[in-house]
Motif scaffolding. Structure first.
Motif, PDB file in Angstrom:
ATOM      1  N   GLU A  61       0.791  -1.234   0.000  1.00 16.38           N
ATOM      2  CA  GLU A  61       0.000   0.000   0.000  1.00 16.38           C
ATOM      3  C   GLU A  61       0.822   1.282   0.000  1.00 16.38           C
ATOM      4  N   LYS A  62       1.478   1.527  -1.107  1.00 18.35           N
ATOM      5  CA  LYS A  62       2.218   2.771  -1.287  1.00 18.35           C
ATOM      6  C   LYS A  62       1.576   3.573  -2.405  1.00 18.35           C
ATOM      7  N   SER A  63       1.813   4.873  -2.380  1.00 18.60           N
ATOM      8  CA  SER A  63       1.268   5.770  -3.395  1.00 18.60           C
ATOM      9  C   SER A  63       2.029   5.654  -4.705  1.00 18.60           C
ATOM     10  N   VAL A  64       1.295   5.787  -5.784  1.00 15.84           N
ATOM     11  CA  VAL A  64       1.890   5.821  -7.114  1.00 15.84           C
ATOM     12  C   VAL A  64       1.102   6.838  -7.934  1.00 15.84           C
ATOM     13  N   LYS A  65       1.784   7.613  -8.747  1.00 12.89           N
ATOM     14  CA  LYS A  65       1.116   8.587  -9.619  1.00 12.89           C
ATOM     15  C   LYS A  65       0.714   7.894 -10.911  1.00 12.89           C
ATOM     16  N   VAL A  66      -0.571   7.940 -11.220  1.00 10.40           N
ATOM     17  CA  VAL A  66      -1.101   7.355 -12.452  1.00 10.40           C
ATOM     18  C   VAL A  66      -1.847   8.455 -13.193  1.00 10.40           C
ATOM     19  N   THR A  69      -2.688  11.428 -11.174  1.00  5.54           N
ATOM     20  CA  THR A  69      -3.538  11.207 -10.011  1.00  5.54           C
ATOM     21  C   THR A  69      -2.835  10.267  -9.045  1.00  5.54           C
ATOM     22  N   SER A  70      -2.930  10.550  -7.766  1.00  4.69           N
ATOM     23  CA  SER A  70      -2.311   9.701  -6.758  1.00  4.69           C
ATOM     24  C   SER A  70      -3.203   8.492  -6.476  1.00  4.69           C
ATOM     25  N   LYS A  71      -2.651   7.301  -6.644  1.00  8.62           N
ATOM     26  CA  LYS A  71      -3.355   6.038  -6.380  1.00  8.62           C
ATOM     27  C   LYS A  71      -2.526   5.231  -5.398  1.00  8.62           C
ATOM     28  N   ARG A  72      -3.098   4.143  -4.863  1.00 10.29           N
ATOM     29  CA  ARG A  72      -2.360   3.261  -3.957  1.00 10.29           C
ATOM     30  C   ARG A  72      -2.415   1.843  -4.500  1.00 10.29           C
ATOM     31  N   LEU A 110       1.250   0.794 -16.058  1.00 12.67           N
ATOM     32  CA  LEU A 110       1.825   1.719 -17.034  1.00 12.67           C
ATOM     33  C   LEU A 110       2.937   2.533 -16.373  1.00 12.67           C
ATOM     34  N   THR A 111       2.773   2.805 -15.075  1.00 15.81           N
ATOM     35  CA  THR A 111       3.771   3.541 -14.315  1.00 15.81           C
ATOM     36  C   THR A 111       4.822   2.613 -13.702  1.00 15.81           C
ATOM     37  N   LEU A 112       4.388   1.452 -13.196  1.00 14.05           N
ATOM     38  CA  LEU A 112       5.277   0.585 -12.414  1.00 14.05           C
ATOM     39  C   LEU A 112       6.098  -0.409 -13.250  1.00 14.05           C
ATOM     40  N   ASN A 113       5.571  -0.822 -14.398  1.00 11.20           N
ATOM     41  CA  ASN A 113       6.281  -1.755 -15.295  1.00 11.20           C
ATOM     42  C   ASN A 113       6.655  -3.086 -14.644  1.00 11.20           C
ATOM     43  N   ALA A 114       5.733  -3.674 -13.900  1.00 15.04           N
ATOM     44  CA  ALA A 114       5.969  -4.992 -13.306  1.00 15.04           C
ATOM     45  C   ALA A 114       5.969  -6.061 -14.402  1.00 15.04           C
ATOM     46  N   SER A 115       6.775  -7.085 -14.211  1.00 13.65           N
ATOM     47  CA  SER A 115       6.828  -8.193 -15.167  1.00 13.65           C
ATOM     48  C   SER A 115       5.629  -9.122 -15.026  1.00 13.65           C
TER      49      SER A 115
END
Length: 151
Positions: A61-66, A69-72, A110-115
């Motif tokens: 549960e960390k913030s990420v900008k998408v 917009t700030s999402k978790r 799209l922001t995190l690029n997880a495999s």
């Protein structure tokens, strides 16, 4: 507590001010016990015990900008080099996993690029491997073992 589609794990609970709390082994604190948190805590135990993912590489549960917009996100598992191995979206057991759920995790990715991606409501689990070249995901029957780099 609803029985989920995971092995049985032991959890720490406490009650305070008419609320029940469950201990999160990653964040090292008690959190309000909700149906979604019940699923999230099972996923963490599943990663630690069944898949042997290192606890120090798991983030919750960390913030990420998408799109500004700030999402978790719910759960991320990192590789040793700091890139993201796995992104997880947890829903409460009564929430049906739909295309919208996959769209949500795809937007985050799209922001995190997880495999790899995992979507679960504790009852149904979906595992995907990203195919960035063809802009799609491939469904898997399980998640891969943690990627340990060669020395």
């Amino acid at each position: 507590m609803q029985k989920l589609n995971f092995p049985t794990y032991s959890f720490r609970f406490k009650n305070s001010e008419n609320k029940t709390y469950i201990f999160d082994v990653i964040r090292k604190k008690f959190l309000v016990f909700t149906p979604e948190e019940w699923v999230r805590q099972h996923v963490l135990q599943f990663f630690i015990h069944q898949h042997k993912y290192p606890v120090s590489f798991i983030n919750v549960e960390k913030s990420v900008k998408v799109n500004g917009t700030s999402k978790r996100y719910d759960i991320v598992v990192y590789r040793k080099d700091g890139s993201i191995f796995l992104l997880v979206e947890c829903k409460a057991p009564e929430v049906t996993i739909t295309q919208q759920t996959f769209d949500q995790i795809a937007r985050y990715n799209l922001t995190l690029n997880a495999s790899y991606l995992m979507v679960t409501n504790g009852i149904n689990h979906y595992f995907c491997q990203m195919d960035f070249q063809n802009e799609k995901y491939l469904f898997l029957t399980d998640l891969p073992k943690f990627e340990v780099p060669n020395p």
